[in-house]
Design a protein around this motif. Sequence first.
Motif, PDB file in Angstrom:
ATOM      1  N   GLU A 147     -23.845  48.459  66.429  1.00 23.61           N
ATOM      2  CA  GLU A 147     -23.851  49.446  65.657  1.00 23.61           C
ATOM      3  C   GLU A 147     -23.492  49.502  64.043  1.00 23.61           C
ATOM      4  N   MET A 148     -22.969  51.102  63.939  1.00 28.79           N
ATOM      5  CA  MET A 148     -23.328  50.450  61.717  1.00 28.79           C
ATOM      6  C   MET A 148     -22.217  49.669  62.098  1.00 28.79           C
ATOM      7  N   GLY A 149     -21.717  49.424  60.778  1.00 31.24           N
ATOM      8  CA  GLY A 149     -20.468  47.483  59.865  1.00 31.24           C
ATOM      9  C   GLY A 149     -21.158  46.820  61.365  1.00 31.24           C
ATOM     10  N   GLN A 150     -22.389  46.319  61.591  1.00 30.83           N
ATOM     11  CA  GLN A 150     -22.279  45.248  62.291  1.00 30.83           C
ATOM     12  C   GLN A 150     -23.144  44.011  61.603  1.00 30.83           C
ATOM     13  N   GLU A 151     -22.179  43.078  61.906  1.00 36.88           N
ATOM     14  CA  GLU A 151     -23.884  41.715  61.173  1.00 36.88           C
ATOM     15  C   GLU A 151     -24.824  41.912  61.721  1.00 36.88           C
ATOM     16  N   VAL A 152     -25.869  42.110  61.077  1.00 38.16           N
ATOM     17  CA  VAL A 152     -27.350  41.403  61.954  1.00 38.16           C
ATOM     18  C   VAL A 152     -28.029  39.884  61.030  1.00 38.16           C
ATOM     19  N   THR A 153     -27.939  38.896  62.114  1.00 34.19           N
ATOM     20  CA  THR A 153     -28.991  37.723  61.554  1.00 34.19           C
ATOM     21  C   THR A 153     -30.531  37.722  61.819  1.00 34.19           C
ATOM     22  N   LEU A 154     -31.473  38.164  61.551  1.00 38.18           N
ATOM     23  CA  LEU A 154     -32.934  37.609  62.247  1.00 38.18           C
ATOM     24  C   LEU A 154     -33.682  36.026  61.168  1.00 38.18           C
ATOM     25  N   ARG A 155     -34.293  36.046  62.231  1.00 42.00           N
ATOM     26  CA  ARG A 155     -34.817  34.262  62.182  1.00 42.00           C
ATOM     27  C   ARG A 155     -35.643  34.532  62.169  1.00 42.00           C
ATOM     28  N   CYS A 156     -36.552  33.406  61.345  1.00 43.82           N
ATOM     29  CA  CYS A 156     -37.353  33.194  61.289  1.00 43.82           C
ATOM     30  C   CYS A 156     -38.285  31.773  61.796  1.00 43.82           C
ATOM     31  N   LYS A 157     -39.413  31.169  62.209  1.00 40.51           N
ATOM     32  CA  LYS A 157     -40.235  29.701  62.112  1.00 40.51           C
ATOM     33  C   LYS A 157     -41.234  30.210  61.185  1.00 40.51           C
ATOM     34  N   PRO A 158     -41.406  30.019  60.046  1.00 36.93           N
ATOM     35  CA  PRO A 158     -43.244  30.207  59.937  1.00 36.93           C
ATOM     36  C   PRO A 158     -44.266  29.077  60.526  1.00 36.93           C
ATOM     37  N   ILE A 159     -45.271  28.680  60.206  1.00 39.91           N
ATOM     38  CA  ILE A 159     -45.896  27.499  61.124  1.00 39.91           C
ATOM     39  C   ILE A 159     -45.787  26.382  60.037  1.00 39.91           C
ATOM     40  N   SER A 160     -45.642  25.543  61.172  1.00 41.53           N
ATOM     41  CA  SER A 160     -45.672  24.431  60.370  1.00 41.53           C
ATOM     42  C   SER A 160     -46.347  24.054  59.132  1.00 41.53           C
ATOM     43  N   GLY A 161     -46.440  23.180  58.291  1.00 43.59           N
ATOM     44  CA  GLY A 161     -47.115  22.810  56.952  1.00 43.59           C
ATOM     45  C   GLY A 161     -47.009  24.264  55.684  1.00 43.59           C
ATOM     46  N   HIS A 162     -47.078  25.489  56.859  1.00 40.87           N
ATOM     47  CA  HIS A 162     -46.931  26.358  54.748  1.00 40.87           C
ATOM     48  C   HIS A 162     -45.294  26.384  54.322  1.00 40.87           C
ATOM     49  N   ASN A 163     -45.726  26.346  53.163  1.00 39.94           N
ATOM     50  CA  ASN A 163     -44.965  25.811  51.891  1.00 39.94           C
ATOM     51  C   ASN A 163     -44.444  27.634  51.197  1.00 39.94           C
ATOM     52  N   SER A 164     -44.866  28.841  51.989  1.00 39.18           N
ATOM     53  CA  SER A 164     -44.423  29.968  51.594  1.00 39.18           C
ATOM     54  C   SER A 164     -44.092  30.865  52.644  1.00 39.18           C
ATOM     55  N   LEU A 165     -42.788  31.583  52.313  1.00 36.41           N
ATOM     56  CA  LEU A 165     -42.177  32.474  53.623  1.00 36.41           C
ATOM     57  C   LEU A 165     -42.042  34.013  53.452  1.00 36.41           C
ATOM     58  N   PHE A 166     -42.276  34.753  53.594  1.00 34.44           N
ATOM     59  CA  PHE A 166     -42.123  36.335  53.433  1.00 34.44           C
ATOM     60  C   PHE A 166     -40.992  37.561  54.716  1.00 34.44           C
ATOM     61  N   TRP A 167     -40.246  37.688  53.832  1.00 37.51           N
ATOM     62  CA  TRP A 167     -39.889  38.340  54.534  1.00 37.51           C
ATOM     63  C   TRP A 167     -40.223  40.078  54.225  1.00 37.51           C
ATOM     64  N   TYR A 168     -40.908  41.212  55.116  1.00 35.99           N
ATOM     65  CA  TYR A 168     -41.385  42.465  55.039  1.00 35.99           C
ATOM     66  C   TYR A 168     -40.172  43.605  55.828  1.00 35.99           C
ATOM     67  N   ARG A 169     -39.884  44.643  55.283  1.00 36.68           N
ATOM     68  CA  ARG A 169     -39.678  45.801  55.847  1.00 36.68           C
ATOM     69  C   ARG A 169     -40.699  46.524  56.304  1.00 36.68           C
ATOM     70  N   GLN A 170     -40.679  47.410  57.291  1.00 35.15           N
ATOM     71  CA  GLN A 170     -41.708  48.561  57.819  1.00 35.15           C
ATOM     72  C   GLN A 170     -41.184  49.507  58.386  1.00 35.15           C
ATOM     73  N   THR A 171     -40.734  51.011  57.753  1.00 35.64           N
ATOM     74  CA  THR A 171     -40.948  52.224  59.024  1.00 35.64           C
ATOM     75  C   THR A 171     -41.831  53.360  57.869  1.00 35.64           C
ATOM     76  N   MET A 172     -41.715  54.426  58.901  1.00 36.73           N
ATOM     77  CA  MET A 172     -42.535  54.822  58.988  1.00 36.73           C
ATOM     78  C   MET A 172     -42.416  56.048  57.495  1.00 36.73           C
ATOM     79  N   MET A 173     -41.500  55.780  57.026  1.00 36.41           N
ATOM     80  CA  MET A 173     -41.258  56.745  55.622  1.00 36.41           C
ATOM     81  C   MET A 173     -41.876  55.856  54.387  1.00 36.41           C
ATOM     82  N   ARG A 174     -41.742  54.797  54.356  1.00 34.55           N
ATOM     83  CA  ARG A 174     -41.587  53.683  53.797  1.00 34.55           C
ATOM     84  C   ARG A 174     -42.843  52.282  53.456  1.00 34.55           C
ATOM     85  N   GLY A 175     -42.925  52.844  54.596  1.00 31.44           N
ATOM     86  CA  GLY A 175     -44.915  51.459  55.086  1.00 31.44           C
ATOM     87  C   GLY A 175     -43.830  50.589  54.497  1.00 31.44           C
TER      88      GLY A 175
END
Lengths: 112, 113
Positions: free
Chosen positions: B14-42
């Motif tokens: 619900e609006m106002g709540q805190e949201v935490t998203l988690r990610c475990k990259p591939i072992s050995g990779h040293n670069s990590l990226f966060w993206y957002r995808q929507t219909m409007m903005r791609g």
Amino acid sequence: SQQGEEDPQALSIQEGENATMNCSYKTSINNLQWYRQNSGRGLVHLILIRSNEREKHSGRLRVTLDTSKKSSSLLITASRAADTASYFCATDGGSNDYKLSFGAGTTVTVRA
Amino acid sequence: DAGVIQSPRHEVTEMGQEVTLRCKPISGHNSLFWYRQTMMRGLELLIYFNNNVPIDDSGMPEDRFSAKMPNASFSTLKIQPSEPRDSAVYFCASSLGLVNEQFFGPGTRLTVL
């Protein structure tokens, strides 16, 4: 704003036909990448072509790059129903700018 | 190789709540990226890390968004407070070096009511 723009937005072909989609971008790049996204899934890397390369092949995929025209094309030969997906080109900003910008994608439908 | 792992896969809040998203990259990779995808903005790059250090966060839309990478095998993207316009699919991707192919996770579909 998006660096890469794909054309066409959508493409419908018969199984066995070839599919070609194009990508145009605005600034210098280090490399250009093509990705595929099946509905509801994450993106899958297809091919990376560096700025000093003009053509690259991977299986049924052929990518060309024309840096003078700031454009690239992706050709899928002998298409299959499993090729139905959205295809995105992604470019960095050149030099030390490694951020990838993705286009809006081309949605390809392969009819059996 | 398990690939990039993201959790949760779906989040409804619900609006106002805190949201935490988690990610475990591939072992050995040293670069990590966060993206957002929507219909409007791609697909938009929000932030990326190299060797656990944030390199560019210019894509983070507002101060409500924050990301951390405390070690090479874990990253979080936090939204506090969340708003309905944050509804999107959030992808994490990792790579070996900044200029190489990126491997994407399955994404987290966030719905903020």
